[in-house]
Design an enzyme around this catalytic site. Structure first.
Site, short mmCIF file in Angstrom:
data_model
loop_
_atom_site.label_atom_id
_atom_site.label_comp_id
_atom_site.label_asym_id
_atom_site.label_seq_id
_atom_site.Cartn_x
_atom_site.Cartn_y
_atom_site.Cartn_z
N ARG A 256 -1.25 48.26 -40.29
CA ARG A 256 -0.22 48.92 -41.07
C ARG A 256 -0.58 50.40 -41.20
NH1 ARG A 256 -0.72 47.31 -46.88
NH2 ARG A 256 -1.70 49.34 -47.07
N HIS A 260 1.34 50.51 -48.50
CA HIS A 260 2.12 49.31 -48.81
C HIS A 260 3.60 49.65 -48.94
CE1 HIS A 260 3.30 45.52 -50.58
NE2 HIS A 260 3.82 46.17 -51.61
N TYR A 268 -7.28 54.33 -49.80
CA TYR A 268 -8.31 53.32 -49.59
C TYR A 268 -8.60 53.07 -48.11
CZ TYR A 268 -3.81 50.96 -49.29
OH TYR A 268 -2.51 50.65 -48.98
#
Length: 351
Positions: A256, A260, A268
């Site tokens: 990805r 998100h 992160y």
């Protein structure tokens, strides 16, 4: 970047029984997915998108290649997640309705009641998703149980992320599907992170597909950034399910390349990790292969790109300034009888 290699004088043998037109269609759907999401990013930054925006940058091959293995003429059915826009486009969803849905327009599929791609169409073969991780596995187990009980030669496909495979509902759903030998294909998109948690911190197995033998079903691991490999492993699993062989777990290894959602800055994620996966871009890889093998010419690919650009220009122009739902339309469909809920007494003009 497109490959600069000259196409072969004699095109390579076509893979997996696909025609040249179908190979071009795979390219079309992957590029349409990415370009549509890019248009949505522009609208999001103009505050025209209501709610979150979830992108599939780097994962387009997973959705498109797996959904393309289904047979819509037989009534095959899938359940997408927030990063499976490509699978919905393959099943017949249109850019216009996706744009309306993200902008919560009055004419959106849910008439402004739900956001992003949280909607379904039973006629076109995709089910409205539940956000909770893993919950669509038991739902699709129930759907495919109905196929089996009716003796229909139909197959279901459900997507989960790596994090969903650590949930109780995933376990219950896949175990039931395995025991009942249901015609269900379970696609795990292992993109390395369950939101911000690396896969190795939420599962002890080295490969998520290693969980398949515990349920007594086949497990397959494949390169999720290679659309032809994704199709090549999904198609046999679909036909095995159709023939009564039961369910299969497929782990697609991908990445990805955005957070998100659009609000997530991916702090992160190591920067060198992002750069390394950008070099494995599924669209760049596929475009290069199409040219190198002679399966497509530069002109044919450019024509597909232009078609997508024009299609999205027209879709945005049509939907961007459409009206939002009127407030009292929220009362429609609340009750079966009457079909419209009455206003509360203090909102009535007659007092």
């Amino acid at each position: 970047m497109a490959s600069t290699a000259a196409p072969s004088a004699v095109p390579a043998t076509l893979p997996h029984g696909l025609s040249r037109e179908q190979l071009h269609e795979l390219y079309y759907f992957m590029c349409l997915t990415r370009s549509l999401e890019a248009r949505l990013v522009n609208l999001y930054r103009q505050t025209k998108v209501i709610g979150g925006l979830f992108r599939s940058l780097g994962q387009e091959a997973d959705s498109v290649g797996s959904a393309y293995a289904l047979d819509r003429t037989l009534g095959d059915f899938l359940s997408p997640l927030i990063r499976n826009l490509g699978s919905m486009l393959v099943q017949g969803a249109t850019p216009v309705e996706i744009l309306r849905q993200y902008m919560a327009k009055a004419d959106s599929p849910t008439r402004g009641r739900e956001l992003n791609i949280h909607y379904g169409d039973l006629d076109r073969g995709f089910l409205g998703q539940i956000s909770h991780l893993g919950d669509m596995v038991p739902v699709m187990a129930g759907v495919t149980l109905s196929f089996k009980m009716r003796k229909q030669a139909r197959v279901g496909l459900v997507y989960v992320g790596d994090g969903a495979m650590s949930t109780g509902t995933f376990h219950e759903g896949i175990n039931f599907a395995a025991v009942q030998r249901l015609p269900l294909v379970i696609i795990c998109e292992n993109n390395g992170y369950s939101y911000s948690t690396p896969t190795h911190k939420q599962s002890a197995v080295k490969q998520l597909v290693d969980k398949a033998p515990a349920y007594g079903i086949p497990g397959i691991r494949a390169d999720g950034n290679d659309v032809l490999e994704v199709y090549g492993v999904t198609k046999p699993a679909v036909e095995r399910a159709r023939a009564g062989g039961g369910c299969t777990l497929i782990e697609l290894v991908t990445y990805r390349r955005k957070g998100h959602a659009e609000h997530d800055n991916q702090s992160y994620v190591p920067k060198d990790e992002l750069a390394a996966w950008a070099k494995k871009d599924p669209i760049d890889r596929y475009r290069g292969r199409l040219q190198e093998t002679g399966w497509a010419t530069e002109g044919e690919l450019a024509a597909i790109d232009a078609r997508i650009h024009d299609e999205l220009d027209r879709a945005v122009a049509l939907t961007e300034n459409e009206p939002l739902p009127v407030a009292d339309s929220a009362l429609d469909g609340v009750l079966a009888d009457p079909p419209r809920a009455p206003l509360e007494w203090y909102r009535r003009l007659d007092g």
